[in-house]
Write a protein that holds these residues in place. Sequence first.
Motif, PDB file in Angstrom:
ATOM      1  N   ALA A 220      57.048 -28.899  50.670  1.00  0.00           N
ATOM      2  CA  ALA A 220      57.242 -27.671  50.566  1.00  0.00           C
ATOM      3  C   ALA A 220      57.728 -27.169  49.390  1.00  0.00           C
ATOM      4  CB  ALA A 220      58.170 -26.172  51.659  1.00  0.00           C
ATOM      5  N   ARG A 221      59.231 -28.767  49.840  1.00  0.00           N
ATOM      6  CA  ARG A 221      60.348 -28.300  48.551  1.00  0.00           C
ATOM      7  C   ARG A 221      58.711 -28.511  47.177  1.00  0.00           C
ATOM      8  NH1 ARG A 221      64.860 -27.053  46.232  1.00  0.00           N
ATOM      9  NH2 ARG A 221      65.541 -27.021  43.899  1.00  0.00           N
ATOM     10  N   ALA A 222      58.058 -29.386  47.188  1.00  0.00           N
ATOM     11  CA  ALA A 222      57.172 -29.683  45.762  1.00  0.00           C
ATOM     12  C   ALA A 222      55.960 -28.682  45.270  1.00  0.00           C
ATOM     13  CB  ALA A 222      56.378 -31.393  46.072  1.00  0.00           C
ATOM     14  N   ARG A 232      54.826 -16.348  45.218  1.00  0.00           N
ATOM     15  CA  ARG A 232      55.029 -16.077  46.382  1.00  0.00           C
ATOM     16  C   ARG A 232      55.349 -16.511  47.317  1.00  0.00           C
ATOM     17  NH1 ARG A 232      51.274 -13.344  43.790  1.00  0.00           N
ATOM     18  NH2 ARG A 232      50.260 -12.266  45.287  1.00  0.00           N
ATOM     19  N   MET A 233      56.355 -17.371  47.569  1.00  0.00           N
ATOM     20  CA  MET A 233      56.302 -18.704  48.990  1.00  0.00           C
ATOM     21  C   MET A 233      56.345 -17.549  50.375  1.00  0.00           C
ATOM     22  SD  MET A 233      57.958 -22.826  48.949  1.00  0.00           S
ATOM     23  CE  MET A 233      56.938 -23.501  49.977  1.00  0.00           C
ATOM     24  N   LEU A 234      55.260 -18.013  51.006  1.00  0.00           N
ATOM     25  CA  LEU A 234      55.425 -17.957  52.840  1.00  0.00           C
ATOM     26  C   LEU A 234      55.261 -18.995  53.789  1.00  0.00           C
ATOM     27  CD1 LEU A 234      52.869 -15.920  50.910  1.00  0.00           C
ATOM     28  CD2 LEU A 234      53.668 -14.581  52.916  1.00  0.00           C
ATOM     29  N   SER A 235      56.007 -18.348  54.457  1.00  0.00           N
ATOM     30  CA  SER A 235      56.482 -20.590  55.720  1.00  0.00           C
ATOM     31  C   SER A 235      56.505 -19.613  56.641  1.00  0.00           C
ATOM     32  CB  SER A 235      57.996 -20.211  55.506  1.00  0.00           C
ATOM     33  OG  SER A 235      58.313 -21.373  54.284  1.00  0.00           O
ATOM     34  N   PHE A 236      55.641 -20.922  57.628  1.00  0.00           N
ATOM     35  CA  PHE A 236      55.083 -19.968  58.278  1.00  0.00           C
ATOM     36  C   PHE A 236      55.515 -21.105  59.455  1.00  0.00           C
ATOM     37  CE2 PHE A 236      51.061 -21.455  56.526  1.00  0.00           C
ATOM     38  CZ  PHE A 236      50.084 -22.513  57.363  1.00  0.00           C
ATOM     39  N   GLY A 237      55.444 -22.163  58.951  1.00  0.00           N
ATOM     40  CA  GLY A 237      54.944 -23.751  59.705  1.00  0.00           C
ATOM     41  C   GLY A 237      56.132 -24.438  59.473  1.00  0.00           C
ATOM     42  N   LEU A 238      56.712 -25.170  60.625  1.00  0.00           N
ATOM     43  CA  LEU A 238      57.010 -26.756  59.851  1.00  0.00           C
ATOM     44  C   LEU A 238      56.427 -28.324  60.610  1.00  0.00           C
ATOM     45  CD1 LEU A 238      60.382 -26.121  61.827  1.00  0.00           C
ATOM     46  CD2 LEU A 238      58.766 -24.907  62.326  1.00  0.00           C
ATOM     47  N   GLY A 241      58.805 -31.004  59.970  1.00  0.00           N
ATOM     48  CA  GLY A 241      59.577 -31.007  61.267  1.00  0.00           C
ATOM     49  C   GLY A 241      61.221 -30.070  60.915  1.00  0.00           C
ATOM     50  N   THR A 242      61.626 -29.683  59.814  1.00  0.00           N
ATOM     51  CA  THR A 242      61.893 -28.797  59.320  1.00  0.00           C
ATOM     52  C   THR A 242      61.418 -28.494  58.787  1.00  0.00           C
ATOM     53  OG1 THR A 242      62.411 -30.304  57.256  1.00  0.00           O
ATOM     54  CG2 THR A 242      63.881 -30.825  59.528  1.00  0.00           C
ATOM     55  N   TRP A 243      62.199 -26.826  58.329  1.00  0.00           N
ATOM     56  CA  TRP A 243      61.964 -26.115  57.685  1.00  0.00           C
ATOM     57  C   TRP A 243      62.180 -26.238  55.992  1.00  0.00           C
ATOM     58  CZ3 TRP A 243      58.571 -21.919  58.768  1.00  0.00           C
ATOM     59  CH2 TRP A 243      59.056 -21.172  60.018  1.00  0.00           C
ATOM     60  N   ALA A 244      61.202 -25.561  55.042  1.00  0.00           N
ATOM     61  CA  ALA A 244      62.063 -25.818  53.197  1.00  0.00           C
ATOM     62  C   ALA A 244      63.429 -25.821  53.147  1.00  0.00           C
ATOM     63  CB  ALA A 244      60.835 -25.288  52.251  1.00  0.00           C
ATOM     64  N   ASP A 245      64.195 -27.070  52.490  1.00  0.00           N
ATOM     65  CA  ASP A 245      65.770 -26.292  51.991  1.00  0.00           C
ATOM     66  C   ASP A 245      65.567 -25.856  50.433  1.00  0.00           C
ATOM     67  OD1 ASP A 245      68.227 -25.975  50.959  1.00  0.00           O
ATOM     68  OD2 ASP A 245      68.104 -28.314  50.393  1.00  0.00           O
ATOM     69  N   LEU A 246      65.503 -24.463  50.150  1.00  0.00           N
ATOM     70  CA  LEU A 246      65.225 -23.981  49.127  1.00  0.00           C
ATOM     71  C   LEU A 246      66.049 -22.301  49.620  1.00  0.00           C
ATOM     72  CD1 LEU A 246      60.771 -23.058  49.835  1.00  0.00           C
ATOM     73  CD2 LEU A 246      62.356 -24.371  47.746  1.00  0.00           C
ATOM     74  N   THR A 257      59.624 -14.913  45.407  1.00  0.00           N
ATOM     75  CA  THR A 257      59.732 -14.621  46.741  1.00  0.00           C
ATOM     76  C   THR A 257      59.423 -15.216  47.419  1.00  0.00           C
ATOM     77  OG1 THR A 257      59.061 -12.290  44.987  1.00  0.00           O
ATOM     78  CG2 THR A 257      59.695 -12.788  47.518  1.00  0.00           C
ATOM     79  N   LEU A 258      60.715 -15.571  49.036  1.00  0.00           N
ATOM     80  CA  LEU A 258      60.600 -16.445  49.182  1.00  0.00           C
ATOM     81  C   LEU A 258      60.075 -15.589  50.409  1.00  0.00           C
ATOM     82  CD1 LEU A 258      63.345 -19.220  49.342  1.00  0.00           C
ATOM     83  CD2 LEU A 258      61.121 -18.846  48.162  1.00  0.00           C
ATOM     84  N   LEU A 259      59.631 -15.410  51.415  1.00  0.00           N
ATOM     85  CA  LEU A 259      58.700 -14.586  52.526  1.00  0.00           C
ATOM     86  C   LEU A 259      58.548 -15.052  53.748  1.00  0.00           C
ATOM     87  CD1 LEU A 259      56.404 -12.632  50.597  1.00  0.00           C
ATOM     88  CD2 LEU A 259      58.854 -11.932  51.209  1.00  0.00           C
ATOM     89  N   ARG A 260      59.005 -15.101  55.117  1.00  0.00           N
ATOM     90  CA  ARG A 260      58.907 -15.394  56.202  1.00  0.00           C
ATOM     91  C   ARG A 260      58.466 -14.462  57.324  1.00  0.00           C
ATOM     92  NH1 ARG A 260      62.661 -19.686  59.133  1.00  0.00           N
ATOM     93  NH2 ARG A 260      62.930 -20.612  56.615  1.00  0.00           N
ATOM     94  N   PRO A 261      57.092 -13.563  57.045  1.00  0.00           N
ATOM     95  CA  PRO A 261      56.349 -12.583  57.951  1.00  0.00           C
ATOM     96  C   PRO A 261      56.981 -12.468  59.210  1.00  0.00           C
ATOM     97  CG  PRO A 261      55.354 -12.855  56.005  1.00  0.00           C
ATOM     98  CD  PRO A 261      55.949 -14.575  56.319  1.00  0.00           C
ATOM     99  N   SER A 262      57.215 -11.171  59.610  1.00  0.00           N
ATOM    100  CA  SER A 262      57.121 -11.096  60.785  1.00  0.00           C
ATOM    101  C   SER A 262      56.670  -9.604  61.532  1.00  0.00           C
ATOM    102  CB  SER A 262      58.492 -11.695  61.436  1.00  0.00           C
ATOM    103  OG  SER A 262      59.524 -10.671  60.561  1.00  0.00           O
TER     104      SER A 262
END
Length: 318
Positions: A220-222, A232-238, A241-246, A257-262
């Motif tokens: 994710a970091r790359a 825009r970066m949208l995170s939906f899974g890991l 093993g870990t969420w991105a360190d951003l 823009t970092l988004l983790r929609p719900s």
Amino acid sequence: MRAVWLREFGGPEVLVPGPAPDPVPGAGQVLIEVAHANLTFVETMFRATGFGPFARELPLIPGNGVGGTIAEVGPGVDPALVGRRVVSSTGGTGGYAERVAVAHDAPLPVPDGLPLDQAVALLADGRTALMLVRAAGLRAGERVLVEAAAGGVGSLLTQLVTAAGARVVAAAGGPRKVALLRGRGLDVVIDYRQPDWPDRVHAATGGLDVVFDGVGGPIARAAFDLLDPGGRMLSFGLAGGTWADLPAEVAAARKVTLLRPSAPPHELRALTEQALAEGAAGRLRPLIGQRFPLERAADAHAAMQSRATVGKTLLDLP
């Protein structure tokens, strides 16, 4: 009835098949005869550690999504519902079983022409993919990276991004998944297990406008570093093993823009209905990569945890 029990948290082997009392629908409930149980990655995490949105009181029957036929209704429920094909969330537990009782307004009818197994494959992944695309605000011509593109959500995202007129770059881990994605008609497919994968993405696109991050961690970091200003970066899974360190300040400096929609429950229900309708119309095609009988739920979890699976994994009940 047959079921799978979780009596302690741990490896896949703690999922043990065994008998369970037949559920009886209470007032305001219906009983679903289960044909397919939906498996999600978060269920493997819950089984291992107790982490997740589900109740932790053990023992329990895991499983938060099923598809089947309404076999019985409780007091106060319209008997005309009996025989209806439905998919339903279970409230967090009870899905790895032959039958489950849920509130009468929990199930969603499966549209005519949509096979029940495909409806189950769209139950969680379809609404997630639709929610992500809506949150991204995609525009025609944008360059979009979909990580974990051979997964259940990722394979649906590639279809939705294409339908929006954007350009898809599909990223997956390993030659088998890359070949599968190319076989599904995707032109730009990258193996993110190769060390030069970011260079390949940049060579193909010149930069990115949107990243759908289903892996997390260093991948994710790359991917984040490939985003142009305004991206825009949208995170939906890991899956990694870990969420991105951003850090937010890094994203702000890059104008990303970092988004983790719900979404609240009523919106999730509407998105699920939309996913089922799109599936029935042939515009959204879930990838069912592997199936296991109920008694082999432990094997299903082991396969998912090892990232050996593609698309959706189902438990099939005869």
